[in-house]
Design a protein around this motif. Structure first.
Motif, PDB file in Angstrom:
ATOM      1  N   MET A  42       0.837  -1.194   0.000  1.00  0.00           N
ATOM      2  CA  MET A  42       0.000   0.000   0.000  1.00  0.00           C
ATOM      3  C   MET A  42       0.876   1.250   0.000  1.00  0.00           C
ATOM      4  O   MET A  42       1.901   1.296   0.670  1.00  0.00           O
ATOM      5  CB  MET A  42      -0.907  -0.013   1.243  1.00  0.00           C
ATOM      6  CG  MET A  42      -2.086   0.941   1.153  1.00  0.00           C
ATOM      7  SD  MET A  42      -3.039   0.927   2.696  1.00  0.00           S
ATOM      8  CE  MET A  42      -4.057  -0.517   2.433  1.00  0.00           C
ATOM      9  N   GLU A  43       0.486   2.249  -0.748  1.00  0.00           N
ATOM     10  CA  GLU A  43       1.312   3.449  -0.945  1.00  0.00           C
ATOM     11  C   GLU A  43       1.719   4.094   0.377  1.00  0.00           C
ATOM     12  O   GLU A  43       2.851   4.499   0.567  1.00  0.00           O
ATOM     13  CB  GLU A  43       0.544   4.460  -1.808  1.00  0.00           C
ATOM     14  CG  GLU A  43       1.399   5.625  -2.298  1.00  0.00           C
ATOM     15  CD  GLU A  43       2.598   5.183  -3.145  1.00  0.00           C
ATOM     16  OE1 GLU A  43       3.672   5.775  -2.960  1.00  0.00           O
ATOM     17  OE2 GLU A  43       2.468   4.237  -3.949  1.00  0.00           O
ATOM     18  N   ASN A  91      -6.516   9.226  -2.015  1.00  0.00           N
ATOM     19  CA  ASN A  91      -5.800   8.574  -3.109  1.00  0.00           C
ATOM     20  C   ASN A  91      -6.640   7.582  -3.899  1.00  0.00           C
ATOM     21  O   ASN A  91      -6.394   7.377  -5.084  1.00  0.00           O
ATOM     22  CB  ASN A  91      -4.545   7.876  -2.569  1.00  0.00           C
ATOM     23  CG  ASN A  91      -3.434   8.858  -2.284  1.00  0.00           C
ATOM     24  OD1 ASN A  91      -2.588   9.107  -3.128  1.00  0.00           O
ATOM     25  ND2 ASN A  91      -3.453   9.441  -1.101  1.00  0.00           N
ATOM     26  N   GLU A  92      -7.607   6.944  -3.252  1.00  0.00           N
ATOM     27  CA  GLU A  92      -8.385   5.910  -3.926  1.00  0.00           C
ATOM     28  C   GLU A  92      -9.760   6.401  -4.398  1.00  0.00           C
ATOM     29  O   GLU A  92     -10.347   5.827  -5.304  1.00  0.00           O
ATOM     30  CB  GLU A  92      -8.557   4.702  -3.001  1.00  0.00           C
ATOM     31  CG  GLU A  92      -7.227   4.023  -2.670  1.00  0.00           C
ATOM     32  CD  GLU A  92      -7.360   2.950  -1.596  1.00  0.00           C
ATOM     33  OE1 GLU A  92      -8.501   2.462  -1.386  1.00  0.00           O
ATOM     34  OE2 GLU A  92      -6.348   2.608  -0.964  1.00  0.00           O
ATOM     35  N   TYR A  93     -10.278   7.461  -3.750  1.00  0.00           N
ATOM     36  CA  TYR A  93     -11.627   7.934  -4.103  1.00  0.00           C
ATOM     37  C   TYR A  93     -11.664   9.431  -4.453  1.00  0.00           C
ATOM     38  O   TYR A  93     -12.729   9.977  -4.710  1.00  0.00           O
ATOM     39  CB  TYR A  93     -12.598   7.654  -2.942  1.00  0.00           C
ATOM     40  CG  TYR A  93     -12.694   6.192  -2.594  1.00  0.00           C
ATOM     41  CD1 TYR A  93     -13.592   5.353  -3.251  1.00  0.00           C
ATOM     42  CD2 TYR A  93     -11.858   5.632  -1.631  1.00  0.00           C
ATOM     43  CE1 TYR A  93     -13.679   3.999  -2.938  1.00  0.00           C
ATOM     44  CE2 TYR A  93     -11.931   4.275  -1.310  1.00  0.00           C
ATOM     45  CZ  TYR A  93     -12.836   3.470  -1.971  1.00  0.00           C
ATOM     46  OH  TYR A  93     -12.907   2.130  -1.664  1.00  0.00           O
ATOM     47  N   ARG A 110      -6.342   7.182   2.237  1.00  0.00           N
ATOM     48  CA  ARG A 110      -6.984   6.298   1.267  1.00  0.00           C
ATOM     49  C   ARG A 110      -8.161   6.968   0.571  1.00  0.00           C
ATOM     50  O   ARG A 110      -8.369   6.784  -0.630  1.00  0.00           O
ATOM     51  CB  ARG A 110      -7.418   4.996   1.950  1.00  0.00           C
ATOM     52  CG  ARG A 110      -6.231   4.113   2.339  1.00  0.00           C
ATOM     53  CD  ARG A 110      -6.679   2.742   2.776  1.00  0.00           C
ATOM     54  NE  ARG A 110      -7.372   2.043   1.699  1.00  0.00           N
ATOM     55  CZ  ARG A 110      -8.040   0.916   1.874  1.00  0.00           C
ATOM     56  NH1 ARG A 110      -8.116   0.369   3.077  1.00  0.00           N
ATOM     57  NH2 ARG A 110      -8.644   0.329   0.852  1.00  0.00           N
ATOM     58  N   ARG A 120     -12.311  -5.337  -5.161  1.00  0.00           N
ATOM     59  CA  ARG A 120     -12.423  -5.649  -3.737  1.00  0.00           C
ATOM     60  C   ARG A 120     -12.133  -7.132  -3.587  1.00  0.00           C
ATOM     61  O   ARG A 120     -12.771  -7.968  -4.236  1.00  0.00           O
ATOM     62  CB  ARG A 120     -13.849  -5.314  -3.306  1.00  0.00           C
ATOM     63  CG  ARG A 120     -14.128  -5.340  -1.838  1.00  0.00           C
ATOM     64  CD  ARG A 120     -15.569  -4.872  -1.655  1.00  0.00           C
ATOM     65  NE  ARG A 120     -16.319  -5.829  -0.885  1.00  0.00           N
ATOM     66  CZ  ARG A 120     -16.755  -5.611   0.355  1.00  0.00           C
ATOM     67  NH1 ARG A 120     -16.508  -4.478   0.937  1.00  0.00           N
ATOM     68  NH2 ARG A 120     -17.432  -6.530   0.991  1.00  0.00           N
ATOM     69  N   ASN A 179      -9.518  -1.986  -3.473  1.00  0.00           N
ATOM     70  CA  ASN A 179      -8.565  -1.190  -4.269  1.00  0.00           C
ATOM     71  C   ASN A 179      -7.116  -1.657  -4.192  1.00  0.00           C
ATOM     72  O   ASN A 179      -6.192  -0.855  -4.186  1.00  0.00           O
ATOM     73  CB  ASN A 179      -8.645   0.294  -3.870  1.00  0.00           C
ATOM     74  CG  ASN A 179     -10.040   0.841  -4.025  1.00  0.00           C
ATOM     75  OD1 ASN A 179     -10.773   0.424  -4.913  1.00  0.00           O
ATOM     76  ND2 ASN A 179     -10.427   1.743  -3.153  1.00  0.00           N
ATOM     77  N   GLY A 201     -16.595   5.278  -0.513  1.00  0.00           N
ATOM     78  CA  GLY A 201     -15.257   5.026   0.016  1.00  0.00           C
ATOM     79  C   GLY A 201     -15.271   4.648   1.476  1.00  0.00           C
ATOM     80  O   GLY A 201     -14.644   3.659   1.889  1.00  0.00           O
ATOM     81  N   SER A 257      -5.300  -0.421  -8.230  1.00  0.00           N
ATOM     82  CA  SER A 257      -5.847   0.936  -8.383  1.00  0.00           C
ATOM     83  C   SER A 257      -6.517   1.152  -9.744  1.00  0.00           C
ATOM     84  O   SER A 257      -7.374   2.008  -9.898  1.00  0.00           O
ATOM     85  CB  SER A 257      -4.739   1.975  -8.180  1.00  0.00           C
ATOM     86  OG  SER A 257      -3.683   1.744  -9.095  1.00  0.00           O
ATOM     87  N   ASP A 285       0.753  -7.018  -4.021  1.00  0.00           N
ATOM     88  CA  ASP A 285      -0.247  -6.581  -5.009  1.00  0.00           C
ATOM     89  C   ASP A 285      -0.116  -7.318  -6.332  1.00  0.00           C
ATOM     90  O   ASP A 285      -0.765  -6.980  -7.302  1.00  0.00           O
ATOM     91  CB  ASP A 285      -0.153  -5.060  -5.227  1.00  0.00           C
ATOM     92  CG  ASP A 285       1.204  -4.633  -5.747  1.00  0.00           C
ATOM     93  OD1 ASP A 285       2.136  -5.456  -5.699  1.00  0.00           O
ATOM     94  OD2 ASP A 285       1.333  -3.483  -6.187  1.00  0.00           O
ATOM     95  N   ARG A 291     -10.165  -0.820  -9.273  1.00  0.00           N
ATOM     96  CA  ARG A 291     -11.024  -0.493  -8.135  1.00  0.00           C
ATOM     97  C   ARG A 291     -11.761  -1.738  -7.627  1.00  0.00           C
ATOM     98  O   ARG A 291     -12.969  -1.735  -7.413  1.00  0.00           O
ATOM     99  CB  ARG A 291     -12.061   0.570  -8.537  1.00  0.00           C
ATOM    100  CG  ARG A 291     -11.448   1.897  -8.915  1.00  0.00           C
ATOM    101  CD  ARG A 291     -10.941   2.595  -7.687  1.00  0.00           C
ATOM    102  NE  ARG A 291     -10.400   3.914  -7.974  1.00  0.00           N
ATOM    103  CZ  ARG A 291      -9.345   4.407  -7.362  1.00  0.00           C
ATOM    104  NH1 ARG A 291      -8.708   3.700  -6.468  1.00  0.00           N
ATOM    105  NH2 ARG A 291      -8.915   5.616  -7.630  1.00  0.00           N
TER     106      ARG A 291
END
Length: 531
Positions: free
Chosen positions: A60-61, A459-461, A456, A315, A307, A417, A310, A352, A313
């Motif tokens: 994860m980033e 960055n993700e939403y 998150r 799950r 996510n 999110g 990326s 990942d 998107r």
């Protein structure tokens, strides 16, 4: 189980969680395991610069930026005709709930301790979780390449702080600049190592019998030899004897020494671990232990992660296979919903990176695409069966904040999110008892989870949020038959509900909980959510 090949495959499996206090070297040790399994050729570093190759287990980033693990990774490799599944866990106490769920999927645990620090606060907390499950615990004392505590002090530290007997399988000779090697007690060999490089497993190992005094003196010097002989004599006379039954019952921890950074003692540990660790163990369904070999396919969900990819998107639901063989073309039953379907895109995950699977066995961890069907603790099995594994307890949050999105036009992304992250178990979300979704309260076990939530969502939403910390520290679930409007509470009490509509009470002071119970006869409050 009728299939002989399935029984053989299951017998090869070993599944363990790796736990430690932050900075004890857990991620480095995990990478060295993968080097020996041929999964990677070069170890990365979570603390390296942006141009460095990062640790495989930290994907994860935010993990790469901070140099800590905040989510558990599932890793698999082969070593000496065994298939080893590693569940790498967060070390930081703010993510102990994720670690707890991961330990539910493991058959044993490897506890990593920094030789210069001994048992630290988080080690104690994680160890208690292991003891609750009575799983075997293997201790690896790391960082012998640095100046370490006295070895007997380290053993005493483990026994006094963790309440478990220790049995050193090997013993270090010196530490820091004077680290000469390790002594294998059963084989009576001194093992020395030279020519190692930080990122590889290349190097020369030398085994010298303790009886070959001249060769040992030439290698470590006569003073170090005398000290080693005295320590071994003391250890043999006063230390606990090795007892495999006590190890497997979680009553005795075998102790190993080495340096993950210098890649010394890792392969030796793996050899011993494979001899001592249990095969995949049965899990309880309806009071009955489901045999991993004799029973058809069954599994439970211990983790959900949104996510991971990326671009898509997606799950992913992580499942621990508890029995039998999983085959991609077979239909399975989701016990909680009663639905029958094929698991979508079953994968083995290396952080990942993914590999689509056609089969997997008891002890393995698989990730499947989740369209929103699965929750943590759910069971899947063959359509004809009715296996239902015991649920995973939910930790009571200890910190609360009101959450609002900065841009009101992004309400849809914000709700999506925050709901998805909550379904992973990383946070819990609540609402005012009489309000709609406009007002969202987030509860977390550790405050660092607020930072992860903020990161998150951004960055993700693409959603910026504002967090207003709330003073509440105590949460209680209310018996569902209670009329919330008639509860007489204290001035510091707040009525809320979870996303399933179940009623809860928040309190600032612990004494307010007792006061509220006294004022409301028949009221039942619980610290844990009933699954």
């Amino acid at each position: 189980m009728k299939d002989k090949n399935t029984a053989q495959e299951i017998s090869k499996r070993r599944t363990f969680a790796i736990i430690s206090h932050p900075d004890a070297g857990k991620t480095t040790l995990t990478e060295k395991f993968l080097l020996y399994g041929g999964v990677i050729n070069q170890a990365g570093s979570v603390k390296g610069k942006a141009t460095s190759k990062h640790a495989v287990s930290d994907w994860m980033e935010i993990e790469k930026q901070r140099g800590i693990s905040v989510t558990s990774s599932a890793l698999q490799f082969n070593f000496e005709d065994h298939c080893i599944n590693i569940l790498d866990t967060p070390g930081h106490q703010d993510f102990s709930e994720d670690t707890y769920r991961t330990l539910m999927a493991a058959d044993s645990a490897v506890m990593v301790i920094d030789a210069s620090k001994g048992v630290e606060a988080q080690t104690r907390k994680l160890f208690k979780v292991c003891r609750m499950r009575h799983i075997p615990i293997f201790t690896f004392i790391n960082k012998l390449d640095r100046d370490a505590k006295d070895t007997f002090e380290l053993m005493e530290d483990i026994e006094n702080n963790l309440g478990i007997e220790t049995c050193p399988v090997n013993w270090p000779v010196g530490s820091g600049k004077n680290f000469k090697g390790i002594y294998e007690r059963k084989e009576k060999d001194l093992v020395t190592f030279s020519g190692t490089e930080k990122g590889t497993k290349e190097g020369e190992e030398k085994y010298i019998s303790i009886d070959d005094v001249k060769a040992i003196e030439a290698q470590i010097g006569d003073e170090a030899l005398v000290e080693l002989e005295n320590e071994i004599e003391l250890l043999d006379g006063a230390g606990a004897e090795f007892d495999l039954e006590k190890v497997r019952a979680g009553e005795l921890t075998p102790v190993f020494f080495g340096s993950a950074l210098q890649n010394f003692g890792i392969e030796i540990f793996l050899h011993h671990f494979l001899q001592m660790a249990t095969l995949p163990t049965g899990r309880v369904s309806g009071g009955e232990v489901i045999d991993p070999v004799e029973h058809d396919f069954s599994a439970f969900v211990f983790k959900i992660q949104a996510n991971m990819n990326s671009k898509h998107r997606d799950r992913i639901a992580f499942m621990r296979i508890c029995s039998g063989k999983y085959e991609a073309d077979k239909e399975i039953k989701h016990i909680q919903s009663g639905r029958t379907f094929r698991l979508s895109q079953p994968q083995q995950l290396m952080a990942d990176e993914r590999k689509i699977l056609s089969e997997a066995y008891a002890g393995d961890i698989i990730g499947v695409f989740d369209p929103g069907v699965f929750s943590i603790g759910d069971t899947v099995c063959m359509p004809k069966d009715n296996v239902k594994y015991e649920g995973i307890p939910t930790f009571a949050p200890e910190h609360f904040a009101r959450v609002r999105q900065v841009d009101t036009m992004k309400r849809k992304q914000f709700v999506k999110g925050i709901e998805q992250i909550a379904q992973e178990g990383a946070i819990q979300i609540f609402q005012e008892f009489n309000s709609g979704l406009e007002e969202i309260i987030v509860g977390v076990v550790g405050v660092l989870q607020f930072d992860v939530l903020k990161f998150r969502l951004k960055n993700e939403y693409s959603v910026d949020i504002m967090l207003d910390n709330l003073p509440y520290e105590y949460i209680r679930w209310v018996d569902s038959d209670t009329d919330m409007t008639k509860i007489e509470g204290t001035s510091d009490m707040k009525k809320i509900k979870d996303m399933s509509g179940r009623p809860l009470l928040l309190f600032i002071n612990e004494w307010s909980v007792d006061m509220t119970l006294k004022r409301n006869k028949g009221l039942i409050l619980s610290e844990f959510k009933k699954n």
